[in-house]
Design an enzyme around this catalytic site. Structure first.
Site, PDB file in Angstrom:
ATOM      1  N   GLU A 117      41.044  36.574  48.724  1.00  0.00           N
ATOM      2  CA  GLU A 117      42.403  36.812  48.241  1.00  0.00           C
ATOM      3  C   GLU A 117      43.319  36.895  49.449  1.00  0.00           C
ATOM      4  OE1 GLU A 117      42.799  40.769  46.563  1.00  0.00           O
ATOM      5  OE2 GLU A 117      44.512  40.190  45.317  1.00  0.00           O
ATOM      6  N   HIS A 134      41.795  44.580  52.357  1.00  0.00           N
ATOM      7  CA  HIS A 134      40.757  45.370  51.679  1.00  0.00           C
ATOM      8  C   HIS A 134      39.533  44.524  51.390  1.00  0.00           C
ATOM      9  CE1 HIS A 134      43.000  43.805  48.048  1.00  0.00           C
ATOM     10  NE2 HIS A 134      41.779  43.644  47.593  1.00  0.00           N
ATOM     11  N   HIS A 170      35.252  40.590  46.622  1.00  0.00           N
ATOM     12  CA  HIS A 170      36.093  39.688  47.407  1.00  0.00           C
ATOM     13  C   HIS A 170      36.634  40.361  48.657  1.00  0.00           C
ATOM     14  CE1 HIS A 170      39.382  41.498  44.808  1.00  0.00           C
ATOM     15  NE2 HIS A 170      40.035  41.472  45.960  1.00  0.00           N
TER      16      HIS A 170
END
Lengths: 144, 144
Positions: free
Chosen positions: A131, A10, A82
């Site tokens: 991440e 994502h 992010h």
């Protein structure tokens, strides 16, 4: 060959209000929202919108105490926050990255909204927050 | 059903130096870089890194005259810049969005690094910059 391990899970956007921002992503971009969830221990509300092969995550801070709340205050408007990539074995990946001197925020996996995750230190990329999410954990998201 | 029209073509990152930033995306994230290209009329160098089903674009301003140069100066470090989604008929999509009152930077498709593109005004989303790219144009990228 492109390693499946580096799939983009994502892209996250920090917003002031999911209620205000969701219509753009749902109605203008025609992405498909899931449920809005409250992640109590992270002081945020989140919603994932499905695109083919990836997702857009909207994160709304619920108070001023979190890093995303400070990020939003600094930017003053909804902003890209992010990137999250899937890895096949997050614990092993983190150990390998640490051994190579890559700066990490999380040296061990921890529960995230969608599975077990870890953040790299933005210094690792020169500024962008990345991440990593463990593939095997994707079936058991965090629900607190 | 998720419309294929809303596939995420790429996420872009504005960087001060592709030479400095590329190793993180290539070696740490294990994405696969294409060639670095100079887009003379946009005063940038760009490189796309392939992930499964999507790409990360690094954009380096080559002088101080462009919007991405001002963006980089404001942020002071590499930062996420925009999202780009594929649409099946960009001209028709732009007309439909304009008719619905969605704020657009480009009311007509124009040549981009990877095909015919148009940017929505960040006000449309509350702050995040979104680009649309025409699916049929993907085979004939801009090479100036």
């Amino acid at each position: 060959m492109i390693p499946e391990a580096r799939e983009l899970h994502h892209v996250s956007v920090v917003v002031g209000s999911i209620d205000d921002s969701l219509p753009f992503y749902r109605d203008t971009l025609e992405l498909v929202p899931g449920p809005v969830r409250v992640i109590t221990d992270q002081h945020v509300r989140v919603v994932f919108l499905e695109a083919p092969h990836t997702r857009i995550e909207l994160i709304e801070p619920t108070d001023a105490s979190s890093g995303v709340a400070r990020f939003l205050a600094e930017r003053g408007r909804p902003s890209l926050h992010h990137l999250c990539f899937v890895v096949d074995d997050l614990r092993a990946t983190l150990a390998a990255l640490a051994a190579r001197g890559v700066e990490l925020i999380d040296r061990e996996p921890r529960p995230g909204a969608e599975g077990d995750v870890a953040f790299l230190d933005p210094r690792a990329s020169g500024g962008v927050l990345v991440e990593l999410i463990d593939r095997a954990s994707l079936a058991r998201p965090h629900t607190s």
